[in-house]
Scaffold this motif. Structure first.
Motif, mmCIF file in Angstrom:
data_model
loop_
_atom_site.group_PDB
_atom_site.id
_atom_site.type_symbol
_atom_site.label_atom_id
_atom_site.label_comp_id
_atom_site.label_asym_id
_atom_site.label_seq_id
_atom_site.Cartn_x
_atom_site.Cartn_y
_atom_site.Cartn_z
ATOM 1 N N GLY B 74 0.801 -1.306 0.057
ATOM 2 C CA GLY B 74 -0.002 0.132 -0.013
ATOM 3 C C GLY B 74 0.750 1.217 -0.092
ATOM 4 O O GLY B 74 2.169 1.208 0.262
ATOM 5 N N PRO B 75 0.167 2.215 -0.366
ATOM 6 C CA PRO B 75 1.034 3.559 -0.487
ATOM 7 C C PRO B 75 1.426 3.991 0.887
ATOM 8 O O PRO B 75 0.856 3.899 1.945
ATOM 9 N N GLY B 76 2.934 4.710 0.690
ATOM 10 C CA GLY B 76 3.344 5.329 2.029
ATOM 11 C C GLY B 76 4.030 4.281 2.957
ATOM 12 O O GLY B 76 4.252 3.300 2.618
ATOM 13 N N GLU B 77 4.316 5.035 4.019
ATOM 14 C CA GLU B 77 5.085 4.095 5.156
ATOM 15 C C GLU B 77 4.508 4.735 6.433
ATOM 16 O O GLU B 77 3.929 6.006 6.350
ATOM 17 N N VAL B 78 4.737 3.779 7.456
ATOM 18 C CA VAL B 78 4.141 4.260 8.869
ATOM 19 C C VAL B 78 4.836 5.491 9.272
ATOM 20 O O VAL B 78 5.781 6.005 8.818
ATOM 21 N N PHE B 82 7.550 11.583 9.521
ATOM 22 C CA PHE B 82 8.844 11.236 10.418
ATOM 23 C C PHE B 82 9.613 10.104 9.709
ATOM 24 O O PHE B 82 10.748 10.153 9.169
ATOM 25 N N VAL B 83 8.958 8.788 9.566
ATOM 26 C CA VAL B 83 9.590 7.611 8.901
ATOM 27 C C VAL B 83 9.179 7.551 7.594
ATOM 28 O O VAL B 83 10.116 7.575 6.728
ATOM 29 N N GLY B 84 7.896 7.758 7.274
ATOM 30 C CA GLY B 84 7.241 7.573 6.023
ATOM 31 C C GLY B 84 7.504 9.123 5.286
ATOM 32 O O GLY B 84 7.835 10.029 6.061
ATOM 33 N N GLY B 85 7.401 8.937 3.855
ATOM 34 C CA GLY B 85 7.140 10.259 3.246
ATOM 35 C C GLY B 85 5.995 10.825 3.532
ATOM 36 O O GLY B 85 5.027 10.509 4.218
ATOM 37 N N MET B 86 5.782 11.905 2.670
ATOM 38 C CA MET B 86 4.679 12.735 2.737
ATOM 39 C C MET B 86 3.323 12.245 1.904
ATOM 40 O O MET B 86 3.288 12.741 0.807
ATOM 41 N N GLN B 87 2.773 11.238 2.466
ATOM 42 C CA GLN B 87 2.048 10.568 1.459
ATOM 43 C C GLN B 87 0.822 9.973 2.277
ATOM 44 O O GLN B 87 1.233 9.555 3.350
ATOM 45 N N THR B 88 -0.665 10.090 2.098
ATOM 46 C CA THR B 88 -1.414 9.706 3.030
ATOM 47 C C THR B 88 -1.430 8.322 3.172
ATOM 48 O O THR B 88 -1.092 7.480 2.188
ATOM 49 N N ASP B 234 -2.093 3.715 10.811
ATOM 50 C CA ASP B 234 -0.744 3.823 10.334
ATOM 51 C C ASP B 234 0.151 4.839 10.720
ATOM 52 O O ASP B 234 1.166 5.236 10.188
ATOM 53 N N GLY B 235 -0.236 5.337 12.014
ATOM 54 C CA GLY B 235 0.798 6.385 12.567
ATOM 55 C C GLY B 235 0.646 7.918 11.972
ATOM 56 O O GLY B 235 1.240 8.774 12.006
ATOM 57 N N ALA B 236 -0.695 8.218 11.336
ATOM 58 C CA ALA B 236 -0.917 9.453 10.892
ATOM 59 C C ALA B 236 -0.760 10.574 11.961
ATOM 60 O O ALA B 236 -0.197 11.766 11.928
ATOM 61 N N MET B 237 -1.315 10.184 13.137
ATOM 62 C CA MET B 237 -1.246 11.045 14.304
ATOM 63 C C MET B 237 -0.435 10.341 15.246
ATOM 64 O O MET B 237 -0.291 9.312 15.678
ATOM 65 N N VAL B 238 0.765 11.470 15.781
ATOM 66 C CA VAL B 238 1.601 10.855 16.790
ATOM 67 C C VAL B 238 2.085 11.648 17.796
ATOM 68 O O VAL B 238 1.474 12.903 17.869
ATOM 69 N N SER B 239 2.476 11.257 19.073
ATOM 70 C CA SER B 239 2.476 12.102 20.219
ATOM 71 C C SER B 239 3.844 12.858 20.285
ATOM 72 O O SER B 239 5.013 12.254 19.867
ATOM 73 N N GLY B 240 3.684 14.238 20.568
ATOM 74 C CA GLY B 240 5.118 14.790 20.975
ATOM 75 C C GLY B 240 5.015 15.218 22.201
ATOM 76 O O GLY B 240 5.232 16.389 22.456
#
Lengths: 348, 428
Positions: B74-78, B82-88, B234-240
Motif C-alpha cells: 500500500g501507499p506510503g510508510e508508517v 517522520f519515518v514515511g514520506g509525505m503521502q496519505t 498507520d501512525g498519521a497522528m503521533v505524540s510529541g
C-alpha cells in the motif's frame, strides 16, 4: 471477634408513644429495642447489638447541643464499633436527629455510622457527606428492606470488606469521587451512552456537571494614581530553587515572596516550576509570566501609586478547585487587610 | 479504504544475533538497534533494556510508547512525515508486532513525564505493564536545548518502532484483521437509517512536550481537519507530548485508538462511522473559539447526528471540551465526552476546571489525583529521582527504600481519555 453495635431510635420506635412523648430526653437500654431487634437478627453472628439509645424527636430538635452531647456520651459508654440510627424514612425531625447523631459519633468517637432515609428527607442533604445514609422508601412500610440494606452495609463495614460505589451499595453519595474498574472500557461506555442519547433512551452520565460559584467583580479602581496594586499568579514563577516546594502540578500550597527590593525577574533570581506549559521562554525571562519589570516602570512613571511588596504564586495545573478556592480566599483576605486596591492576576 | 493489520504476536523479548520474531519471541540485535537509535547526533549516549510483564522493573521518566509497525503493502510508510514520506496512509497491509512496544526514556525534559511499573499495583493501571518493552534510555549531548531534545527523542521512538517491525517482515501473522470502510458520503448512503457518528479527537497542542503531530505537521498551527480512521492505524497522528502521564495519548494509544476500534466494530450495525476529526487544544481563547466552531461545523457538514469527544490532558483543555460539546449541541448534534477528573487527593473537589450544561453525557476516565502506593522495584530503568519533578509526584514521593507514594497521574496511561481502560471515578 464479635463486633459491638449500638442503635439509635426515637421514642416512637422504642414503643414509648407518638407525638405526645416526643419531648422525652435521651436514655439508654443495654439491649436491642424496636427495629434494633430485627437488626440483631440480620447481623447474625457478625455483631451484637449491645445497646439502644432513645431520644424524643422534639427533644433532639429543640435541645440540639445537649441532646447530641448526651447521646454521644450514652453511645460511647457501650464502647461500640458501629452506630446504626433510624431508619428515619421521610420523617424530617427524626431524619435530622439520625443524621446529626451519626455525624457527631463518627466525628468524635471515630467509628463508622449508618442511618437510612427517603431521598426527600432534609437529613439527606444535611448529613450525607458525613455518614452512610442508606436509601429507603418514604415510610415504615419499607422497614424490612431498609433494615436488610442497613445490616448488609454494616456487616461489610465491620468486616472491612472494600465497598463499591454508593449506587451499588445503596447509600446516598458522600461527595467523594473514587476510582473503580467498570466491566467495559471507557470508549465502549461512551459509544453506548451516545447511542442511547440519540435514541432518546434513558442513560446515566458518569459525572454531573459541577456548578461554579460566580463571584461578582469588585468595583473599578477609582483613583489609580494612588492605588496599591498586587501581582498574583498561577503561572508557577517562584524564587530559584522553589524554596517552598510548591508542586509542579496539583498544587496544594502557594508561595508568598518579597519583591520590595527587586525591579526585574531574571533567570538568576526566579524560575518557572509550572508543569503545564512550555517553560523555555518563561525561564529566559520570568517577567513574561509575572511582569514585575513593567510594573516597576509604571510605578516610577506614576501610572499607579505603589506595587504591593509581595507576590503570591502557585502552579495552576491539575489543581483541585477546592484548593484553588482556599488559596483565593486566603490571598484575598491578606491583600484586603494590607490595603491593596487592585490585583493583576496572571495565568498561563 | 481497506487496511489489513497483520498482527504478529510477541510474548517475550530477548537479545539475539539477528533482530526477528520467532515463535512469539522478539529477538533484538542490540548493536544494530542501538546504531539505529544513534542515527542522531543530538544523543551523547543511548542504551537499550528490556522490561517484560511481571518483572520487578520500573521505567521512569517515560516520554512516549510506540508500537512497532511497518507497511507491507500500500501507499506510503508508517509515521508519515517522520519515518514515511509525505503521502496519505491507511490502505494496503501493515505489519504489527502485537504485544511489543518501544519505550523512550531519558533525563527529564520538563515536568510531565511518567512511569511504568511492570508488576505491582501500578501494573493494573497501564497498558504498558502488559507489553514486552524495548526501552531506549538516552542522554542528550551537553547543551542541547529542550525543544531539540524532545524532537530527537520523539523521532528516535518512531525510527525504532519501524525498525523492529521491518525486521519482523519474515514472520507469519498470527491474526489478520481487516478494516474496510468508505468515506462519509458513501457510508451514509449505504446505511441511511443508522445514526451518523463522528469522532472528535482532541489533542494537546500547547508547546514543548505538549504537541501532537499530524503527518509531521505540528497541529498547533492547523485548523481541525478530517481523516479516515485507517490513517490513525498507520501512525498519521503521533505524540510529541508529555503532558501528565496519566492522560497523554502516547503514539501507541493513537495507533490502538479504542474509540476508533469501538466505532468501527459497530459500523453498519448500530451506527455509521463518519471519520476522525483530529482537533487541537489551543492555549488562546481565540484559538479555542476558532477550533470549536470548526469542529462543530465540520461535524455538521459531515451530516453527523452524534459526536464522541475525547479530551487529552486536564485543566485548560477542559474549556475546549466544554466549547466543543456546547457548540455541537447547539447545532443539534448530540455529544458524549470522555474525560478524567482532578477531584483532589481526597476526591472531594469538583473534577473539572470548566463546565457546560450541555455536557449531559460524560464518561469518566478516573480521578487523576487519587493516591497510590508503589512498592520498590528490583530494577530501575532511567532515573527514579525524577519523580520529585513529575506531575503527580513531589519531593517526598520517593522514599529511601525505593517505594513511592504518588498520584495516579504519574502512571502512563492510567486515566487515558480515549477510554482505553475500564477505569472510572464514581461517587462514594
Amino acid at each position: 471477634m464479635t463486633r459491638r453495635v449500638v442503635c439509635y431510635i426515637n421514642q416512637f420506635f422504642a414503643g414509648m408513644g407518638g407525638e405526645e412523648q416526643a419531648h422525652v430526653p435521651p436514655s439508654a437500654r443495654p439491649e436491642a429495642v424496636g427495629p434494633a431487634m430485627q437488626i440483631q437478627s440480620l447481623l447474625g453472628e457478625e455483631a451484637v447489638v449491645v445497646g439502644t439509645v432513645i431520644c424524643g424527636d422534639s427533644y433532639y430538635g429543640e435541645h440540639l447541643e445537649e441532646a447530641r452531647a448526651e447521646c454521644v456520651r450514652l453511645i460511647g459508654e457501650f464502647k461500640p464499633d458501629l452506630l446504626v440510627a433510624g431508619p428515619a424514612f421521610n420523617a424530617g425531625r427524626y431524619g435530622v436527629a439520625c443524621g446529626d447523631i451519626c455525624s457527631a459519633v463518627t466525628g468524635t468517637l471515630r467509628i463508622p455510622s449508618i442511618t437510612g432515609m427517603y431521598k426527600e428527607n432534609p437529613g439527606v442533604e444535611l448529613y450525607s457527606p458525613k455518614t452512610f445514609i442508606v436509601k429507603t422508601s418514604d415510610s415504615a412500610r419499607g422497614m424490612k428492606d431498609a433494615l436488610g440494606a442497613i445490616s448488609a452495609l454494616a456487616v461489610k463495614i465491620l468486616k472491612g470488606t472494600p465497598l463499591g460505589a454508593a449506587e451499588d451499595e445503596g447509600y446516598f453519595p458522600r461527595g467523594i469521587r473514587k476510582n473503580f474498574f467498570h466491566e467495559t472500557n471507557g470508549a465502549k461506555r461512551a459509544v453506548d451512552m451516545l447511542l442511547r442519547k440519540l435514541a432518546g433512551e434513558p442513560f446515566s452520565t458518569e459525572y454531573e456537571m459541577p456548578v461554579f460559584r460566580r463571584i461578582p467583580p469588585a468595583e473599578p479602581v477609582k483613583d489609580l494614581k494612588n492605588a496599591t496594586i498586587a501581582l498574583v499568579s498561577s503561572g508557577g514563577i517562584v524564587p530559584r530553587g522553589n524554596p517552598d516546594h510548591i508542586r509542579v502540578s496539583s498544587a496544594e500550597s502557594y508561595g508568598v515572596y518579597d519583591i520590595s527590593r527587586l525591579d526585574d525577574l531574571t533567570p538568576e533570581n526566579f524560575e518557572s516550576i509550572h508543569g503545564g506549559y512550555d517553560r523555555v521562554w518563561a525561564n529566559e525571562d520570568p517577567d513574561r509570566v509575572l511582569p514585575l519589570d513593567i510594573m516597576r516602570e509604571m510605578e516610577r512613571e506614576g501610572v499607579f501609586g505603589k506595587l504591593y511588596d509581595h507576590v503570591f504564586t502557585t502552579t495552576g495545573t491539575g489543581t483541585a478547585v477546592a484548593h484553588a478556592e482556599r488559596f483565593g480566599q486566603e490571598i484575598g483576605e491578606r491583600l484586603k487587610k494590607d490595603g491593596v486596591d487592585a490585583v493583576i492576576l496572571t495565568s498561563t | 479504504m481497506r487496511l489489513e493489520l497483520h498482527k504478529v504476536s510477541v510474548r517475550n523479548v530477548s537479545w539475539g544475533d539477528e533482530t526477528k520474531v520467532e515463535k512469539g519471541t522478539l529477538f533484538v540485535n542490540r548493536e544494530e538497534m542501538l546504531s539505529v537509535a544513534m542515527k542522531d547526533n543530538r544523543f551523547a549516549r543511548a542504551e537499550l533494556e528490556f522490561a517484560r510483564p511481571g518483572e520487578s522493573v520500573r521505567i521512569i521518566p517515560v516520554k512516549d510508547v510506540i508500537e512497532p509497525r511497518c507497511k507491507l503493502s500500500g501507499p506510503g510508510e508508517v509515521f508519515p512525515g517522520f519515518v514515511g514520506g509525505m503521502q496519505t496512509v491507511g490502505e494496503g497491509a501493515t505489519l504489527v508486532l502485537d504485544g511489543a512496544a518501544v519505550v523512550t526514556c531519558g533525563p527529564i525534559v520538563a515536568f510531565q513525564e511518567g512511569l511504568i511499573d511492570m508488576s505491582g499495583p501500578a501494573a493494573d493501571y497501564s497498558p504498558f505493564s502488559q507489553t514486552n518493552n524495548v526501552v531506549l534510555v538516552v542522554e542528550p549531548v551537553e547543551g542541547l536545548d529542550q525543544h531539540s531534545y524532545e524532537a530527537a527523542l520523539r523521532e528516535a521512538g518512531f525510527r525504532l518502532g519501524w525498525y523492529l517491525a521491518d525486521k519482523g517482515r519474515g514472520s507469519k501473522a498470527d491474526e489478520v484483521k481487516v478494516y474496510e470502510m468508505g468515506g462519509p458520503v458513501e457510508e451514509s448512503a449505504r446505511y441511511p437509517h443508522l445514526p451518523k457518528i463522528a469522532y472528535l479527537c482532541m489533542s494537546i497542542t500547547q508547546g514543548l512536550l505538549h504537541d501532537t503531530f499530524l503527518y509531521g505537521a505540528d497541529m498547533k498551527h492547523l485548523v481541525p481537519t478530517l481523516i479516515h480512521p485507517n490513517e490513525k492505524m498507520d501512525g498519521a497522528m503521533v505524540s510529541g507530548n508529555c503532558v501528565s502521564a496519566c492522560d497523554k495519548n502516547t503514539t501507541w494509544h493513537h495507533l490502538n485508538d479504542p474509540i476508533v476500534e469501538e466505532l468501527y466494530s459497530r459500523h453498519g450495525k448500530d451506527l455509521v462511522f463518519l471519520g476522525v476529526i483530529p482537533t487541537l487544544e489551543d492555549t488562546r481563547l481565540a484559538g479555542k473559539e476558532r477550533t470549536s466552531w470548526f469542529n462543530a461545523n465540520l461535524a455538521r457538514m459531515l451530516g453527523a447526528d452524534g459526536v464522541v469527544v475525547s479530551e487529552e490532558g486536564y485543566g485548560n483543555p477542559d474549556t475546549d471540551l466544554c466549547m466543543n460539546a456546547a457548540k455541537c449541541e447547539k447545532l443539534g448534534i448530540r455529544t458524549v465526552v470522555i474525560s478524567d477528573e482532578a477531584a483532589g487527593t481526597d476526591g472531594k473537589s469538583q473534577g473539572l476546571a470548566d463546565a457546560a450544561p450541555e455536557i449531559t453525557a460524560f464518561v469518566s476516565a478516573g480521578n487523576v489525583n487519587e493516591m497510590i502506593e508503589l512498592p520498590a522495584m528490583d530494577r530501575i530503568l532511567g532515573y527514579d529521582s525524577s519523580i520529585s519533578n513529575l506531575s503527580g509526584g513531589a519531593g517526598e514521593s520517593l522514599r529511601k527504600d525505593g517505594s513511592m507514594f504518588v498520584e495516579l497521574q504519574a502512571i502512563i496511561g492510567s486515566t487515558n481519555e480515549l477510554g482505553f481502560s475500564r477505569i472510572g471515578a464514581r461517587w462514594i
